[in-house]
Write a protein that holds these residues in place. Structure first.
Motif, mmCIF file in Angstrom:
data_model
loop_
_atom_site.group_PDB
_atom_site.id
_atom_site.type_symbol
_atom_site.label_atom_id
_atom_site.label_comp_id
_atom_site.label_asym_id
_atom_site.label_seq_id
_atom_site.Cartn_x
_atom_site.Cartn_y
_atom_site.Cartn_z
ATOM 1 N N MET A 1 0.823 -1.207 0.000
ATOM 2 C CA MET A 1 0.000 0.000 0.000
ATOM 3 C C MET A 1 0.859 1.259 0.000
ATOM 4 S SD MET A 1 -3.086 -0.908 -0.351
ATOM 5 C CE MET A 1 -3.893 0.660 -0.022
ATOM 6 N N PHE A 2 1.944 1.255 0.777
ATOM 7 C CA PHE A 2 2.849 2.412 0.767
ATOM 8 C C PHE A 2 3.379 2.651 -0.650
ATOM 9 C CE2 PHE A 2 3.988 1.612 5.475
ATOM 10 C CZ PHE A 2 3.066 2.547 5.905
ATOM 11 N N ARG A 3 3.803 1.564 -1.308
ATOM 12 C CA ARG A 3 4.341 1.681 -2.657
ATOM 13 C C ARG A 3 3.289 2.240 -3.617
ATOM 14 N NH1 ARG A 3 9.185 2.163 -4.506
ATOM 15 N NH2 ARG A 3 8.115 4.067 -5.119
ATOM 16 N N PHE A 4 2.076 1.724 -3.508
ATOM 17 C CA PHE A 4 0.984 2.190 -4.359
ATOM 18 C C PHE A 4 0.721 3.685 -4.147
ATOM 19 C CE2 PHE A 4 -3.611 3.188 -4.093
ATOM 20 C CZ PHE A 4 -3.893 3.244 -5.455
ATOM 21 N N LEU A 5 0.654 4.104 -2.880
ATOM 22 C CA LEU A 5 0.338 5.497 -2.581
ATOM 23 C C LEU A 5 1.458 6.434 -3.013
ATOM 24 C CD1 LEU A 5 -1.255 4.955 0.952
ATOM 25 C CD2 LEU A 5 -2.460 5.400 -1.194
ATOM 26 N N ILE A 6 2.694 5.993 -2.872
ATOM 27 C CA ILE A 6 3.833 6.810 -3.319
ATOM 28 C C ILE A 6 3.796 6.967 -4.839
ATOM 29 C CG2 ILE A 6 6.352 6.813 -3.577
ATOM 30 C CD1 ILE A 6 6.453 5.500 -0.760
ATOM 31 N N ASP A 7 3.514 5.878 -5.537
ATOM 32 C CA ASP A 7 3.554 5.894 -6.997
ATOM 33 C C ASP A 7 2.387 6.650 -7.618
ATOM 34 O OD1 ASP A 7 5.859 4.425 -6.934
ATOM 35 O OD2 ASP A 7 4.894 2.496 -7.355
ATOM 36 N N GLU A 8 1.217 6.579 -6.983
ATOM 37 C CA GLU A 8 0.022 7.092 -7.657
ATOM 38 C C GLU A 8 -0.647 8.272 -6.965
ATOM 39 O OE1 GLU A 8 -2.716 4.422 -9.387
ATOM 40 O OE2 GLU A 8 -1.305 2.745 -9.481
ATOM 41 N N HIS A 9 -0.037 8.806 -5.923
ATOM 42 C CA HIS A 9 -0.697 9.895 -5.196
ATOM 43 C C HIS A 9 -0.806 11.146 -6.063
ATOM 44 C CE1 HIS A 9 3.470 11.301 -4.688
ATOM 45 N NE2 HIS A 9 2.940 12.492 -4.455
ATOM 46 N N VAL A 10 -1.819 11.922 -5.766
ATOM 47 C CA VAL A 10 -1.989 13.233 -6.385
ATOM 48 C C VAL A 10 -1.329 14.261 -5.473
ATOM 49 C CG1 VAL A 10 -3.670 14.995 -7.047
ATOM 50 C CG2 VAL A 10 -4.126 12.577 -7.531
ATOM 51 N N PRO A 11 -0.457 15.131 -6.001
ATOM 52 C CA PRO A 11 0.197 16.130 -5.144
ATOM 53 C C PRO A 11 -0.809 16.915 -4.310
ATOM 54 C CG PRO A 11 1.172 16.140 -7.330
ATOM 55 C CD PRO A 11 -0.014 15.214 -7.403
ATOM 56 N N GLY A 12 -0.481 17.099 -3.033
ATOM 57 C CA GLY A 12 -1.373 17.804 -2.116
ATOM 58 C C GLY A 12 -2.224 16.886 -1.270
ATOM 59 N N THR A 13 -2.224 15.580 -1.594
ATOM 60 C CA THR A 13 -2.984 14.612 -0.805
ATOM 61 C C THR A 13 -2.153 14.141 0.376
ATOM 62 O OG1 THR A 13 -4.020 13.840 -2.852
ATOM 63 C CG2 THR A 13 -4.327 12.481 -0.905
ATOM 64 N N VAL A 14 -2.801 13.976 1.524
ATOM 65 C CA VAL A 14 -2.136 13.474 2.727
ATOM 66 C C VAL A 14 -2.845 12.195 3.172
ATOM 67 C CG1 VAL A 14 -1.532 13.929 5.138
ATOM 68 C CG2 VAL A 14 -1.445 15.782 3.458
ATOM 69 N N PHE A 15 -2.065 11.157 3.485
ATOM 70 C CA PHE A 15 -2.605 9.892 3.970
ATOM 71 C C PHE A 15 -2.183 9.688 5.423
ATOM 72 C CE2 PHE A 15 -2.089 9.409 -0.604
ATOM 73 C CZ PHE A 15 -3.341 8.945 -0.977
ATOM 74 N N GLN A 16 -3.149 9.362 6.250
ATOM 75 C CA GLN A 16 -2.903 9.223 7.687
ATOM 76 C C GLN A 16 -3.185 7.791 8.122
ATOM 77 O OE1 GLN A 16 -4.192 12.666 9.822
ATOM 78 N NE2 GLN A 16 -4.639 11.523 11.675
#
Length: 581
Positions: free
Chosen positions: A242-257
Motif C-alpha cells: 500500500m505504501f508503494r501504491f500510494l507513493i507511486d500514484e498519489h496526487v500532489p497535495g494529498t495526505v494519507f494518515q
C-alpha cells in the motif's frame, strides 16, 4: 418506504463511513438517504430537517461523542411523530444493548455489531406484510414488553462489500472534509481499554478494489484520507504494497494518515519510506499510552518501548513523516509520578504532536468490567471519563488536565518551538514540569475560560516566566521574538513586547544596514533592497544572541545583536538574520 441513515459528527470536516456502508449494502433493493449533522448543531435544527424529510425508518450511528445529543434528537422526533421507526447502531450501543432499550423507550431497535447484513435484513422484514424480526441477526427489539436480542450473524466477507465511496453527492465535499477509508477490520492485540480488542483476528478488504477507490477519491479532489485500520502495519507485506501504491500514484497535495504500531515496524520499512516517500505525503498516529511495564501488563498491552523509540526516531530523522503520539492518563496503577515519567519518556522523542488523553471506561471493555479492582470512579454518561482510581485521585487528574491545556496551545500548535525547547532543556527540570507549572499558573489566572489571540499566548508565557523569576529571561525573550516574528507573513503592526528601539536608534541601525547589507548575511544582501524597501519591509529588534549561529547550530551565543526580519511583500514569509549592534 423512506429510509434515512443519519449521524452527528464531532466536526463539520468529518464524514461518517458507517452509514455509507449501510447505504451501499442496502442498494439496489432499498434507497437510503444520508443526513449528517454535527454535535454543535442545535437539536431543534436537526429535528426540523429530519421531520421535513418524512422518514419511515430513521437510523443513527452512535458513538461516545454523539450519543447524548442523539438521544435528545430522537426524543423530540418521537414526540412529534411516534410512527417513525428509530434504529440505533454503532459501538456505543453494541454493548449493554438491553439496558439501552430499557432506559430509552424512544429507541425502537438496536443493531449490534457489524451492521451491513443486519440492517438490510431489518429493512426486508420491516417492509414485509408479515415481518419476523427474529430473522434479523444482531437485532435488539421489544416483544410483549420485553427486550429480545437476536444472535449476531457470522463475520461478513469484506471482499463482497460494495464500495461506500462512490456516491455522487459526496464528490463536491471531498476536498473540504476528511475522507475515512477502511482496508481491514479487527485488531490482533488485546488492550483492555479499547473496543477493538473484543473482535478477534484481522480481516482484509479486496486490495485492488481499495486501490480503485483511492484513485477515485483522489481524482475527485480528496485531500486528507485517513485509514481507520486499527493496526495498519500488522502485515508488513500488505503495508509495503500500500505504501508503494500510494507513493507511486498519489496526487500532489494529498495526505494519507495511518494508525501504526511502532514497535513492530521493521527498520527496512522505515528506510524505504525515508528514501521513497515525498515529504508530507504520510502522517503516522502512534498509540504509546504508557511506558509503565506493570500498567501495560495489567491492560494486556504488549509494547517494546525501545523498539517503538527506535521507529519514532528513525522516522523523525528521515524528515518525511509527521508523527502524532498518544498518551492515556489514568490507566491501572499509573499514579501521577509514573505518568510524569511516561510523559517525559515520550516527549524526549519530540513528536510533532503529543496527544494527552484520559482513560474512558468504554462499555464492553475489560477495564470497565473490572473497574472495581482498581477502585475506578467515572462519569455515568458518555464519554465515561475517569474521575479517579486507587492511585490517581481527582486532584491529580485536574493537575494533568492543566498540562494537557498548555501542551495543546504551546507544543502541538508549534507557535514557539525554539522557546519551548530552550525552557525544557535549560530552565525547567523536565518537559512535564514546565507544562505542569505553566498549566497550573494558567489555570490560576482563569485563562482557560477566556479566548486568546496569538499575541496573548506570548504575553501570558512571558508573564509566567517573569513572575517565576527565571534566569536568562532576556535570552528567552529573544527566542520568543524570533518565534513570533518567524510565524508572521507580514510585519506585525504592534508586537507583544514593549522593549523596542527608540526612533533615533532605529534610524542609525537602518542606515548601517543600508550602507553595508552584508553585515546581515549573504541572503539579506542578495535581496538588494532600496532604502524605501528596507524601511517598508524590514523589521529591526533587539536580541541578546547571534541568530545566524543559532539557526545553524542551535547554540545560544550571547552577544548584543540586531534582529533583522525581512517580510516579502507577496506574503511568502520572512527571511531572518542579525548583526552585532
Amino acid at each position: 418506504m423512506k429510509i434515512i441513515c443519519s449521524t452527528l459528527n464531532a466536526k463539520y470536516i468529518h464524514t461518517n463511513l458507517a452509514i455509507r456502508y449501510l447505504r451501499a449494502y442496502a442498494e439496489p433493493e432499498f434507497t437510503v438517504e444520508l443526513a449528517e449533522y454535527t454535535i454543535k448543531d442545535p437539536a431543534m435544527n436537526i429535528v426540523s430537517d429530519l421531520i421535513a424529510k418524512k422518514p419511515d425508518v430513521l437510523g443513527f450511528s452512535c458513538y461516545i461523542w454523539n450519543i447524548e445529543e442523539t438521544i435528545k434528537v430522537v426524543s423530540m422526533i418521537k414526540k412529534i411523530n411516534p410512527d417513525i421507526a428509530i434504529v440505533f447502531g454503532g459501538p456505543e450501543v453494541t454493548y449493554d444493548t438491553v439496558e439501552w432499550l430499557e432506559r430509552h423507550p424512544e429507541v425502537d431497535y438496536i443493531v449490534v455489531g457489524e451492521g451491513e447484513i443486519a440492517f438490510k435484513e431489518f429493512l426486508v422484514q420491516f417492509a414485509s406484510t408479515s415481518p419476523d424480526l427474529s430473522k434479523v441477526p444482531g437485532l435488539a427489539f421489544r416483544k410483549n414488553g420485553k427486550v429480545k436480542l437476536n444472535l449476531q450473524a457470522g463475520k461478513l466477507d469484506l471482499k463482497e462489500i460494495p464500495s461506500p465511496y462512490r456516491f455522487p453527492e459526496d464528490a463536491p465535499y471531498l476536498g473540504k472534509r476528511v475522507t475515512y477509508i477502511e482496508t481491514s477490520r479487527g485488531c490482533p492485540f488485546s488492550c483492555q481499554f479499547c473496543l477493538s480488542s473484543i473482535e478477534v483476528g484481522v480481516r482484509y478488504f479486496d486490495r485492488e478494489k481499495i486501490k480503485e477507490d483511492i484513485r477515485y477519491l483522489m481524482a475527485n479532489g480528496a485531500k486528507t484520507i485517513k485509514f481507520v485500520d486499527r493496526t495498519f502495519n500488522i502485515s508488513r507485506s500488505y503495508a509495503m504494497e500500500m505504501f508503494r501504491f500510494l507513493i507511486d500514484e498519489h496526487v500532489p497535495g494529498t495526505v494519507f494518515q495511518f494508525e501504526i504500531t511502532a514497535d513492530i515496524m521493521r527498520p527496512e520499512v522505515i528506510e524505504f519510506l525515508n528514501q521513497e516517500a515525498p515529504k508530507g505525503l504520510f502522517r503516522f498516529e502512534i498509540g504509546v499510552q504508557s511506558t509503565n511495564d506493570y500498567t501495560n501488563e495489567l491492560v494486556m498491552r504488549k509494547q517494546n518501548f525501545e523498539k517503538l523509540k527506535r521507529t519514532v526516531t528513525m522516522v523523525k530523522d528521515g524528515g518525511k513523516i509527521d508523527q502524532h503520539l498518544d498518551l492515556i492518563a489514568g490507566l491501572p496503577e499509573e499514579n501521577y509520578f509514573s505518568f510524569r515519567k511516561t510523559f517525559n519518556d515520550v516527549f524526549e522523542m519530540r513528536p510533532e504532536e503529543l496527544q494527552l488523553g484520559f482513560l474512558k471506561m468504554l462499555r464492553g471493555t475489560g477495564v470497565r468490567l473490572r473497574a472495581n479492582e482498581h477502585d475506578y470512579i467515572y462519569m455515568d454518561h458518555a464519554p465515561y471519563e475517569i474521575l479517579g482510581n486507587n492511585v490517581l485521585p481527582f486532584e491529580d487528574i485536574i493537575r494533568i488536565k492543566q498540562v494537557e491545556d498548555v501542551l495543546e496551545k504551546y507544543w502541538n500548535s508549534h507557535r514557539m518551538d525554539a522557546t519551548i525547547e530552550y525552557l525544557i532543556q535549560y530552565v525547567f527540570e523536565s518537559p512535564f514540569d514546565f507544562f505542569q507549572e505553566f498549566g497550573a499558573y494558567w489555570d490560576s489566572k482563569g485563562w482557560a475560560r477566556i479566548g486568546h489571540q496569538l499575541e496573548d499566548l506570548f504575553k501570558r508565557l512571558h508573564e509566567f516566566l517573569k513572575e517565576r523569576n527565571i534566569g536568562n529571561l532576556e535570552i528567552v525573550e529573544g527566542l520568543m521574538k524570533v518565534d513570533y516574528l518567524s510565524r508572521q507573513k507580514y510585519s506585525p503592526r504592534k508586537p507583544w513586547w514593549d522593549s523596542r528601539y527608540s526612533k533615533k536608534e532605529l534610524g542609525s541601525k537602518y542606515q548601517l544596514l543600508l550602507q553595508n547589507p552584508l553585515i546581515a548575511g549573504p541572503a539579506f544582501k542578495a535581496l538588494e533592497l532600496s532604502e524605501k524597501e528596507l524601511y517598508k519591509h524590514t523589521l529591526l529588534e533587539k536580541i541578546p544572541f547571534d541568530i545566524g549561529i543559532f539557526q545553524t547550530t542551535g547554540e545560544i551565543r550571547p552577544i548584543e545583536s540586531v534582529l533583522v526580519v525581512y517580510y516579502d511583500p507577496t506574503g511568502k514569509g520572512p527571511i531572518i538574520s542579525s548583526f552585532a549592534s
